[in-house]
Design an enzyme around this catalytic site. Sequence first.
Site, PDB file in Angstrom:
ATOM      1  N   GLY A  14      33.347 -10.452  18.877  1.00 21.21           N
ATOM      2  CA  GLY A  14      33.706 -11.329  20.086  1.00 21.21           C
ATOM      3  C   GLY A  14      32.701 -12.334  20.367  1.00 21.21           C
ATOM      4  N   ARG A  75      35.799 -10.743  12.616  1.00 16.87           N
ATOM      5  CA  ARG A  75      35.890  -9.361  12.376  1.00 16.87           C
ATOM      6  C   ARG A  75      35.990  -9.172  10.936  1.00 16.87           C
ATOM      7  NH1 ARG A  75      35.681  -8.041  17.781  1.00 16.87           N
ATOM      8  NH2 ARG A  75      36.834  -9.330  19.091  1.00 16.87           N
ATOM      9  N   ASP A 106      28.799  -4.111  20.469  1.00 13.18           N
ATOM     10  CA  ASP A 106      28.636  -2.630  19.854  1.00 13.18           C
ATOM     11  C   ASP A 106      29.129  -2.390  18.472  1.00 13.18           C
ATOM     12  OD1 ASP A 106      30.967  -2.506  20.773  1.00 13.18           O
ATOM     13  OD2 ASP A 106      31.330  -0.424  21.447  1.00 13.18           O
ATOM     14  N   THR A 129      27.623 -10.165  24.065  1.00  7.21           N
ATOM     15  CA  THR A 129      29.009  -9.536  24.513  1.00  7.21           C
ATOM     16  C   THR A 129      28.995  -9.746  25.932  1.00  7.21           C
ATOM     17  OG1 THR A 129      30.292  -7.705  24.755  1.00  7.21           O
ATOM     18  CG2 THR A 129      28.307  -7.259  24.500  1.00  7.21           C
ATOM     19  N   ASP A 131      30.709  -8.218  27.798  1.00  5.70           N
ATOM     20  CA  ASP A 131      31.140  -6.803  28.368  1.00  5.70           C
ATOM     21  C   ASP A 131      29.817  -6.146  29.006  1.00  5.70           C
ATOM     22  OD1 ASP A 131      33.558  -7.419  27.472  1.00  5.70           O
ATOM     23  OD2 ASP A 131      33.395  -5.917  25.905  1.00  5.70           O
ATOM     24  N   ASP A 133      28.088  -3.816  28.034  1.00  6.86           N
ATOM     25  CA  ASP A 133      28.422  -2.363  27.741  1.00  6.86           C
ATOM     26  C   ASP A 133      27.350  -1.664  26.732  1.00  6.86           C
ATOM     27  OD1 ASP A 133      29.231  -3.838  25.450  1.00  6.86           O
ATOM     28  OD2 ASP A 133      31.027  -2.837  25.329  1.00  6.86           O
TER      29      ASP A 133
HETATM   30  P1  ATP Z   1      32.757  -7.261  21.404  1.00  8.79           P
HETATM   31  O1  ATP Z   1      32.199  -6.075  21.910  1.00  8.79           O
HETATM   32  O2  ATP Z   1      32.330  -8.596  21.892  1.00  8.79           O
HETATM   33  O3  ATP Z   1      34.209  -7.179  20.950  1.00  8.79           O
HETATM   34  P2  ATP Z   1      31.767  -6.306  18.873  1.00  8.79           P
HETATM   35  O4  ATP Z   1      30.549  -6.535  18.122  1.00  8.79           O
HETATM   36  O5  ATP Z   1      31.822  -4.792  19.651  1.00  8.79           O
HETATM   37  O6  ATP Z   1      31.912  -7.414  20.009  1.00  8.79           O
HETATM   38  P3  ATP Z   1      33.781  -5.378  16.931  1.00  8.79           P
HETATM   39  O7  ATP Z   1      34.960  -6.010  16.478  1.00  8.79           O
HETATM   40  O8  ATP Z   1      34.000  -4.070  17.426  1.00  8.79           O
HETATM   41  O9  ATP Z   1      33.079  -6.344  17.687  1.00  8.79           O
HETATM   42  O10 ATP Z   1      32.751  -5.374  15.444  1.00  8.79           O
HETATM   43  C1  ATP Z   1      32.527  -6.602  14.657  1.00  8.79           C
HETATM   44  C2  ATP Z   1      32.415  -6.267  13.325  1.00  8.79           C
HETATM   45  O11 ATP Z   1      31.429  -5.404  13.016  1.00  8.79           O
HETATM   46  C3  ATP Z   1      33.648  -5.699  12.847  1.00  8.79           C
HETATM   47  O12 ATP Z   1      34.590  -6.714  12.189  1.00  8.79           O
HETATM   48  C4  ATP Z   1      33.015  -5.051  11.240  1.00  8.79           C
HETATM   49  O13 ATP Z   1      32.735  -5.923  10.349  1.00  8.79           O
HETATM   50  C5  ATP Z   1      31.493  -4.450  12.055  1.00  8.79           C
HETATM   51  N1  ATP Z   1      31.610  -3.279  12.418  1.00  8.79           N
HETATM   52  C6  ATP Z   1      32.217  -2.446  13.358  1.00  8.79           C
HETATM   53  N2  ATP Z   1      32.134  -1.349  13.337  1.00  8.79           N
HETATM   54  C7  ATP Z   1      31.565  -0.942  12.139  1.00  8.79           C
HETATM   55  C8  ATP Z   1      31.260   0.356  11.324  1.00  8.79           C
HETATM   56  N3  ATP Z   1      31.714   1.505  11.975  1.00  8.79           N
HETATM   57  N4  ATP Z   1      30.694   0.195  10.221  1.00  8.79           N
HETATM   58  C9  ATP Z   1      30.478  -1.083   9.563  1.00  8.79           C
HETATM   59  N5  ATP Z   1      30.758  -2.307  10.288  1.00  8.79           N
HETATM   60  C10 ATP Z   1      31.387  -2.311  11.320  1.00  8.79           C
END
Ligand code: ATP
Length: 326
Positions: A14, A75, A106, A129, A131, A133
């Site tokens: 995000g 993503r 995260d 982020t 959030d 979090d």
């Molecule tokens: P926000 O908290 O703002 O949503 P975020 O970084 O948590 O941001 P996610 O959609 O959870 O957003 O993760 C972003 C990208 O990170 C995913 O699309 C994927 O490419 C990668 N990712 C997330 N989890 C994993 C995992 N377990 N293994 C490998 N890549 C991952």
Amino acid sequence: MANIKCIGILTSGGDAPGMNAAIRAVTRTAIYNGLEVKGIMRGYKGLIFDEIEPFKTNSVSNIIQQGGTILKTARSKEFQTPEGRQIAYEALQREGIDALVVIGGDGSLTGARIFAQEFNYPIVGLPGTIDNDLQGTDLTIGYDTALNTIMQAVDKIRDTASSHERLFFIEVMGRECGILALNGAIASGAEAAIIPEMSIGQDQLGDLISNGFRKSKNSSLVLVTEGDITGGAMAMAERVKTEFPQYDVRVTILGHVQRGGSPTANDRILASRMGAAAIDALLDGQRNVMIGIQNDVIVYVPFSKAVKKNKPIQPDLVETLKVLSI
Ligand code: ATP
């Protein structure tokens, strides 16, 4: 320590206001230290599909005040597979990128942790982020701006809520973390916040109603964290309408307005400090850590610790909100 000559930078997951200020700080600190910089578009997706371009000082001119991310974000399902990560690693080798700075939440930092381990590759993360979090840091980049956006929106809703003597449920972002709702409620003088941390095994709405939360008010504002744990603002409103038809209930879902806008001074400064610290950390031989801030001091937080679930809510915040809404 590996000799780092070129770093890559990407934003993932995000978007959050202040990501651009972080990109600027990383780029300029790297160049200041004699490093080459490459910008990777669309997060891990751009790494896999080779959307990589050289970054110069002026690539990051005039962006500190802009919301969103000039690198775009995405993503990537492919990056969650070993095959996808292998392709990403080959792209980094081909481009001569010796280390990565990943800005994201995260999920993005979990991906970074897995990749860094698999390929013994140096990565430093920045918590980007709204959030707030992530563990090990008091603040994340984007949180302060989102909190201010929520406060301003709730101020406006208050005007109409009190004119019509209505009960408003206002849904805010945060998923499993209620800090935006809780601090948003304190900052805007709302009556209550219904948050995931207090939703398990507890009927927060029932408690509010049984305490007579509208007794002395001509309107009421309740902030609700989005998502399955609380059930969201719509579910709250439906329940009140059924159980207390005398209440004039409305719902506002703030949605993506919380993600946008020019970052606050606090977010710009945080992003600038953290971006500079990411390069210092890499040059200092740090690997697989997220840059955090604790008591106004920059700290290194191992990825595994940063992405652990359930960042605790400070109990005094809950108590303060309760006391001030009598
Ligand atoms: P926000 O908290 O703002 O949503 P975020 O970084 O948590 O941001 P996610 O959609 O959870 O957003 O993760 C972003 C990208 O990170 C995913 O699309 C994927 O490419 C990668 N990712 C997330 N989890 C994993 C995992 N377990 N293994 C490998 N890549 C991952």
